[in-house]
Design a protein around this motif. Structure first.
Motif, mmCIF file in Angstrom:
data_model
loop_
_atom_site.group_PDB
_atom_site.id
_atom_site.type_symbol
_atom_site.label_atom_id
_atom_site.label_comp_id
_atom_site.label_asym_id
_atom_site.label_seq_id
_atom_site.Cartn_x
_atom_site.Cartn_y
_atom_site.Cartn_z
ATOM 1 N N TRP A 116 0.834 -1.200 0.000
ATOM 2 C CA TRP A 116 0.000 0.000 0.000
ATOM 3 C C TRP A 116 0.873 1.256 0.000
ATOM 4 O O TRP A 116 0.611 2.199 -0.737
ATOM 5 C CB TRP A 116 -0.920 -0.029 1.223
ATOM 6 N N TRP A 117 1.917 1.244 0.817
ATOM 7 C CA TRP A 117 2.826 2.382 0.903
ATOM 8 C C TRP A 117 3.498 2.645 -0.453
ATOM 9 O O TRP A 117 3.621 3.793 -0.880
ATOM 10 C CB TRP A 117 3.863 2.140 1.996
ATOM 11 N N CYS A 150 4.152 6.204 -5.438
ATOM 12 C CA CYS A 150 4.195 6.497 -6.877
ATOM 13 C C CYS A 150 2.879 7.081 -7.390
ATOM 14 O O CYS A 150 2.755 7.347 -8.588
ATOM 15 C CB CYS A 150 4.607 5.264 -7.671
ATOM 16 N N GLY A 151 1.904 7.279 -6.508
ATOM 17 C CA GLY A 151 0.652 7.906 -6.907
ATOM 18 C C GLY A 151 -0.370 6.978 -7.529
ATOM 19 O O GLY A 151 -1.358 7.443 -8.099
ATOM 20 N N ASN A 152 -0.151 5.670 -7.434
ATOM 21 C CA ASN A 152 -1.136 4.729 -7.963
ATOM 22 C C ASN A 152 -2.353 4.689 -7.043
ATOM 23 O O ASN A 152 -2.214 4.676 -5.829
ATOM 24 C CB ASN A 152 -0.552 3.317 -8.060
ATOM 25 N N PRO A 153 -3.564 4.658 -7.635
ATOM 26 C CA PRO A 153 -4.766 4.559 -6.800
ATOM 27 C C PRO A 153 -4.917 3.148 -6.228
ATOM 28 O O PRO A 153 -4.498 2.173 -6.856
ATOM 29 C CB PRO A 153 -5.892 4.877 -7.779
ATOM 30 N N ILE A 154 -5.506 3.038 -5.061
ATOM 31 C CA ILE A 154 -5.760 1.737 -4.444
ATOM 32 C C ILE A 154 -6.972 1.072 -5.088
ATOM 33 O O ILE A 154 -7.019 -0.135 -5.224
ATOM 34 C CB ILE A 154 -5.972 1.889 -2.917
ATOM 35 N N CYS A 155 -7.936 1.863 -5.504
ATOM 36 C CA CYS A 155 -9.158 1.340 -6.132
ATOM 37 C C CYS A 155 -8.808 0.625 -7.442
ATOM 38 O O CYS A 155 -8.186 1.212 -8.333
ATOM 39 C CB CYS A 155 -10.131 2.485 -6.405
ATOM 40 N N PRO A 156 -9.208 -0.658 -7.591
ATOM 41 C CA PRO A 156 -8.821 -1.413 -8.783
ATOM 42 C C PRO A 156 -9.463 -0.934 -10.083
ATOM 43 O O PRO A 156 -9.005 -1.305 -11.157
ATOM 44 C CB PRO A 156 -9.248 -2.849 -8.468
ATOM 45 N N THR A 157 -10.490 -0.089 -10.011
ATOM 46 C CA THR A 157 -11.121 0.382 -11.245
ATOM 47 C C THR A 157 -10.487 1.666 -11.762
ATOM 48 O O THR A 157 -10.807 2.105 -12.858
ATOM 49 C CB THR A 157 -12.635 0.606 -11.033
ATOM 50 N N GLU A 158 -9.574 2.263 -10.982
ATOM 51 C CA GLU A 158 -8.881 3.477 -11.424
ATOM 52 C C GLU A 158 -7.565 3.101 -12.102
ATOM 53 O O GLU A 158 -6.928 2.125 -11.749
ATOM 54 C CB GLU A 158 -8.614 4.396 -10.234
ATOM 55 N N ALA A 178 -3.760 2.934 -13.121
ATOM 56 C CA ALA A 178 -2.468 3.061 -12.446
ATOM 57 C C ALA A 178 -1.582 4.035 -13.221
ATOM 58 O O ALA A 178 -1.770 4.263 -14.415
ATOM 59 C CB ALA A 178 -1.790 1.702 -12.358
ATOM 60 N N HIS A 179 -0.609 4.598 -12.526
ATOM 61 C CA HIS A 179 0.331 5.529 -13.158
ATOM 62 C C HIS A 179 1.673 4.862 -13.469
ATOM 63 O O HIS A 179 2.428 5.355 -14.279
ATOM 64 C CB HIS A 179 0.590 6.736 -12.247
ATOM 65 N N GLU A 180 1.926 3.737 -12.794
ATOM 66 C CA GLU A 180 3.249 3.119 -12.889
ATOM 67 C C GLU A 180 3.149 1.635 -12.547
ATOM 68 O O GLU A 180 2.341 1.239 -11.715
ATOM 69 C CB GLU A 180 4.154 3.825 -11.878
ATOM 70 N N VAL A 181 3.987 0.807 -13.201
ATOM 71 C CA VAL A 181 4.111 -0.603 -12.837
ATOM 72 C C VAL A 181 5.097 -0.670 -11.679
ATOM 73 O O VAL A 181 6.235 -0.222 -11.815
ATOM 74 C CB VAL A 181 4.607 -1.468 -14.017
ATOM 75 N N ILE A 182 4.652 -1.204 -10.566
ATOM 76 C CA ILE A 182 5.530 -1.325 -9.399
ATOM 77 C C ILE A 182 6.121 -2.727 -9.396
ATOM 78 O O ILE A 182 5.390 -3.716 -9.438
ATOM 79 C CB ILE A 182 4.760 -1.077 -8.088
ATOM 80 N N SER A 183 7.433 -2.801 -9.357
ATOM 81 C CA SER A 183 8.097 -4.119 -9.351
ATOM 82 C C SER A 183 9.078 -4.246 -8.196
ATOM 83 O O SER A 183 9.854 -5.186 -8.141
ATOM 84 C CB SER A 183 8.809 -4.347 -10.679
ATOM 85 N N ALA A 184 9.024 -3.322 -7.257
ATOM 86 C CA ALA A 184 9.922 -3.346 -6.093
ATOM 87 C C ALA A 184 9.197 -3.921 -4.882
ATOM 88 O O ALA A 184 7.993 -4.149 -4.910
ATOM 89 C CB ALA A 184 10.397 -1.923 -5.791
ATOM 90 N N GLY A 185 9.946 -4.130 -3.830
ATOM 91 C CA GLY A 185 9.368 -4.591 -2.567
ATOM 92 C C GLY A 185 8.652 -5.917 -2.720
ATOM 93 O O GLY A 185 9.151 -6.830 -3.376
ATOM 94 N N PRO A 186 7.454 -6.023 -2.160
ATOM 95 C CA PRO A 186 6.720 -7.290 -2.239
ATOM 96 C C PRO A 186 6.282 -7.634 -3.656
ATOM 97 O O PRO A 186 5.975 -8.793 -3.946
ATOM 98 C CB PRO A 186 5.521 -7.071 -1.319
ATOM 99 N N TYR A 187 6.301 -6.645 -4.539
ATOM 100 C CA TYR A 187 5.917 -6.889 -5.932
ATOM 101 C C TYR A 187 6.995 -7.643 -6.703
ATOM 102 O O TYR A 187 6.771 -8.027 -7.845
ATOM 103 C CB TYR A 187 5.561 -5.570 -6.637
ATOM 104 N N ARG A 188 8.143 -7.878 -6.093
ATOM 105 C CA ARG A 188 9.171 -8.728 -6.705
ATOM 106 C C ARG A 188 8.796 -10.198 -6.560
ATOM 107 O O ARG A 188 9.253 -11.036 -7.320
ATOM 108 C CB ARG A 188 10.527 -8.497 -6.049
#
Length: 98
Positions: free
Chosen positions: A4-5, A10-18, A20-30
């Motif tokens: 979530w942090w 990076c300014g991505n919305p939490i709501c899945p229907t909005e 995203a601004h960026e593909v996150i591949s760091a942290g737990p997304y690895r």
């Protein structure tokens, strides 16, 4: 909370229907393309185990089926449209769950 942090950073919305601004591949997304859903599933499964209730299995199983078959395909389709090959490379290198 870490995932979530990262979304907030990076300014991505939490709501899945909005969008995203960026593909996150760091942290737990690895490790997982869906660490927030994985965390919710772990909480539901842990609560069910703690209660020791067979009917309690409805929540984690229902959540998994709903997320895996409806929300994640919708989100992944949206990400492919938004980010194209960048997301496809990420999708090919990181598992959906674990």
């Amino acid at each position: 909370m870490w995932a979530w942090w990262l979304f907030r950073q990076c300014g991505n919305p939490i709501c899945p229907t909005e969008a995203a601004h960026e593909v996150i591949s760091a942290g737990p997304y690895r490790l997982s393309r869906n660490p927030m859903y994985l965390g919710i599933l772990a909480i539901l499964a842990g609560a069910t185990l703690t209660m020791g209730s067979i009917p309690g299995l409805i929540a984690p199983v229902g959540f998994f089926l709903l997320i895996n078959n409806i929300f994640i395909p919708y989100e992944e389709h949206s990400m492919r449209k938004l980010f194209g090959q960048n997301y496809e490379q990420y999708e090919a290198s990181v598992r959906k769950w674990l």
